[in-house]
Design an enzyme around this catalytic site. Structure first.
Site, short mmCIF file in Angstrom:
data_model
loop_
_atom_site.label_atom_id
_atom_site.label_comp_id
_atom_site.label_asym_id
_atom_site.label_seq_id
_atom_site.Cartn_x
_atom_site.Cartn_y
_atom_site.Cartn_z
N CYS A 264 0.78 -1.06 -0.35
CA CYS A 264 0.01 -0.05 -0.07
C CYS A 264 0.90 1.42 -0.05
O CYS A 264 1.42 1.59 -0.95
CB CYS A 264 -0.98 -0.14 1.38
SG CYS A 264 -2.47 0.63 0.79
N PHE A 265 0.89 1.80 1.14
CA PHE A 265 2.14 2.79 1.67
C PHE A 265 3.16 2.39 0.43
O PHE A 265 4.30 3.36 -0.02
CB PHE A 265 2.02 3.91 2.81
CG PHE A 265 1.99 5.32 2.53
CD1 PHE A 265 1.27 5.91 1.58
CD2 PHE A 265 3.29 5.68 3.27
CE1 PHE A 265 1.76 7.73 1.87
CE2 PHE A 265 3.27 7.00 3.67
CZ PHE A 265 2.91 8.26 2.68
N GLN A 268 4.37 2.89 -2.46
CA GLN A 268 4.25 3.58 -3.04
C GLN A 268 5.95 4.79 -2.80
O GLN A 268 6.42 5.09 -3.54
CB GLN A 268 2.97 5.65 -2.59
CG GLN A 268 1.86 4.41 -3.19
CD GLN A 268 0.80 4.85 -1.93
OE1 GLN A 268 1.10 6.34 -1.10
NE2 GLN A 268 -0.85 4.60 -2.42
N ASN A 306 -6.97 0.10 0.15
CA ASN A 306 -7.54 1.39 0.55
C ASN A 306 -6.34 2.36 0.14
O ASN A 306 -5.44 2.61 0.96
CB ASN A 306 -7.33 0.89 2.26
CG ASN A 306 -7.43 2.27 2.88
OD1 ASN A 306 -8.54 3.55 2.16
ND2 ASN A 306 -7.79 2.41 4.08
N GLY A 308 -5.19 6.11 -2.28
CA GLY A 308 -6.11 7.04 -2.62
C GLY A 308 -5.01 7.81 -3.84
O GLY A 308 -5.39 8.58 -4.71
N PHE A 309 -3.87 7.33 -3.62
CA PHE A 309 -2.92 7.50 -4.55
C PHE A 309 -2.47 6.69 -4.88
O PHE A 309 -2.47 5.17 -4.71
CB PHE A 309 -1.50 8.40 -3.90
CG PHE A 309 -1.92 9.60 -2.70
CD1 PHE A 309 -1.93 10.51 -3.49
CD2 PHE A 309 -2.66 9.46 -1.87
CE1 PHE A 309 -1.39 11.74 -3.38
CE2 PHE A 309 -3.48 10.99 -1.17
CZ PHE A 309 -2.88 12.05 -1.73
N HIS A 354 -3.61 -4.68 0.63
CA HIS A 354 -3.21 -5.42 1.92
C HIS A 354 -3.87 -7.39 1.36
O HIS A 354 -4.39 -7.58 1.49
CB HIS A 354 -3.99 -4.87 2.87
CG HIS A 354 -4.48 -3.43 2.66
ND1 HIS A 354 -4.17 -3.07 4.24
CD2 HIS A 354 -4.45 -2.23 2.27
CE1 HIS A 354 -4.41 -1.68 4.38
NE2 HIS A 354 -3.78 -1.33 2.95
N GLU A 356 -2.86 -9.58 4.04
CA GLU A 356 -3.17 -9.73 5.44
C GLU A 356 -4.61 -10.54 5.62
O GLU A 356 -4.96 -11.15 6.61
CB GLU A 356 -3.08 -8.32 6.46
CG GLU A 356 -3.78 -8.18 6.38
CD GLU A 356 -4.16 -6.95 5.41
OE1 GLU A 356 -5.48 -6.76 5.93
OE2 GLU A 356 -2.78 -6.25 5.38
#
Length: 380
Positions: A264-265, A268, A306, A308-309, A354, A356
């Protein structure tokens, strides 16, 4: 945000979007006012995991499933120590929980934690509006003394935007802690907490990994102080363009050639570390039913998202980076958004979703095994 935990039920509530669209309903959870970015989540189950996911910090979540709260709230399924969403929007809240695991109602939990919500809203119309106009700032106002519409709209437009928001340090652990391996310890992993969910280190522990969870402010020296076999960068909220510190730490890991996994983050952050840009999606991907193709195998997975970028990397070629060749390993089948990256000359990869499975499908669980394989290969 101002809140009161006194009764909801028939208390009037108003949802105001920054483009002026207004929805009226009833208070759900705490009474008061709250602001954030309006986003929608497509999951039909797992709302407790959604609410406690730190990646939702400063977002007002609209549930597309019409009936929410039917399993109540238990003491086992939370992904962190608190609810992180700024506000919650549902259509038909359950009157009585039906799960034997439930300890209290969702309405009671939202009120106890001061989360302002609204029910009785046409969430289908609201979701269609966000899909056409994009994610935007929103306010929820409830109580018997509501401001006039002009005042509410002005307050919404004064709220901070998600673009440019640096939020990881606000949700990450302040002190390092250890999640011990289950059974025989095989590896040590340093996990940089950018908003980690509780199930993620648990999934690694199941595979014999001792996980040292470090604050978002951890340095390269902090990472290597635990003598890691691998390094993990977690999910988290905010704009990746602000995460210069995390990018710097990741580049330090890449320079040393330690096996690296990001989600996720963290995906990025890897994109930025490799020299790619990031951009804000119109309305993002959120929920537990997003189709993604693993381009290394051709397999299609149903995955939990989840974000938005996204990373701006070419889908049709191998790219040269300061750390060797890189390619897009996963892609979203709905809109061709980059959903994964991998280096071809170093042991590093990431995905935008994600794996998990909290809450969500188990299709992507193999990614933890892929991480283990990288560490095994490096040790050999």
């Amino acid at each position: 945000m101002t809140t009161s935990t006194r009764g909801t039920g028939k208390v009037p509530a108003v949802l105001v979007l920054e483009d002026g669209r207004i929805f009226r309903g009833r208070a759900y959870g705490a009474v008061g006012e709250t602001f954030g970015e309006a986003v929608f989540s497509t999951g039909m189950t797992g709302y407790q995991e959604t609410l406690t996911d730190p990646s939702y910090h400063r977002q007002v979540v609209v549930m597309t499933a019409p009936h929410v709260g039917n399993t109540g709230v238990n003491d086992e399924d939370a992904e962190s120590k608190r609810i992180w969403v700024s506000g919650y929007v549902v259509r038909d809240p359950a009157r009585v929980p039906s799960s034997w695991r439930s300890r209290r109602t969702l309405d009671e939990e939202l009120a106890a934690q001061g989360v302002v919500g609204i029910s009785g809203v046409d969430t289908r119309a609201l979701t269609r509006h966000l899909r056409e106009r994009g994610a935007m700032r929103v306010g929820i106002f409830s109580g018997n003394a509501l401001p006039d519409e002009g005042t509410m709209l002005a307050e919404v437009r004064q709220a901070p935007e998600m673009t440019g928001a640096d939020l990881s340090a606000e949700v990450a652990t302040k002190e390092a802690y250890v999640v011990p391996a289950q059974g025989e310890k095989k590896f040590t992993v340093a996990a940089v907490d950018l908003g980690i969910k509780g199930m993620t280190p648990y999934r690694m522990a199941e595979r014999g990994i001792e996980v040292h969870v470090l604050p978002a402010t951890a340095t390269v020296d902090d990472v290597y102080a635990v003598d890691p076999d691998g390094v993990f960068f977690s999910n988290g909220p905010g704009d990746p363009a602000t995460a210069d510190h995390a990018v710097s730490v990741m580049r330090g890991v890449l320079e040393r050639g330690t096996p690296l996994f990001g989600i996720c983050f963290g995906n990025q952050i890897l994109g930025r570390a490799l020299g790619f840009g990031t951009y804000k999606l119109k309305y993002g991907h959120r929920g537990i039913n997003q189709p993604v193709q693993d381009r290394t195998t051709g397999k299609v997975e149903v995955t939990a998202h989840n974000h938005g970028f996204a990373v701006d990397a070419p889908l049709d070629k191998v790219s040269d980076t300061p750390f060797g060749r890189a390619e897009v390993s996963h892609v979203c089948l709905n809109d061709n958004v980059v959903e994964g990256l991998q280096l071809l000359d170093k042991p590093a990869f990431s995905v935008q979703y994600h794996p998990e499975a909290a809450a969500g499908p188990h299709d992507a669980a193999y990614l933890f095994d892929r991480f283990v394989s990288l560490m095994e290969g490096q040790r050999a």
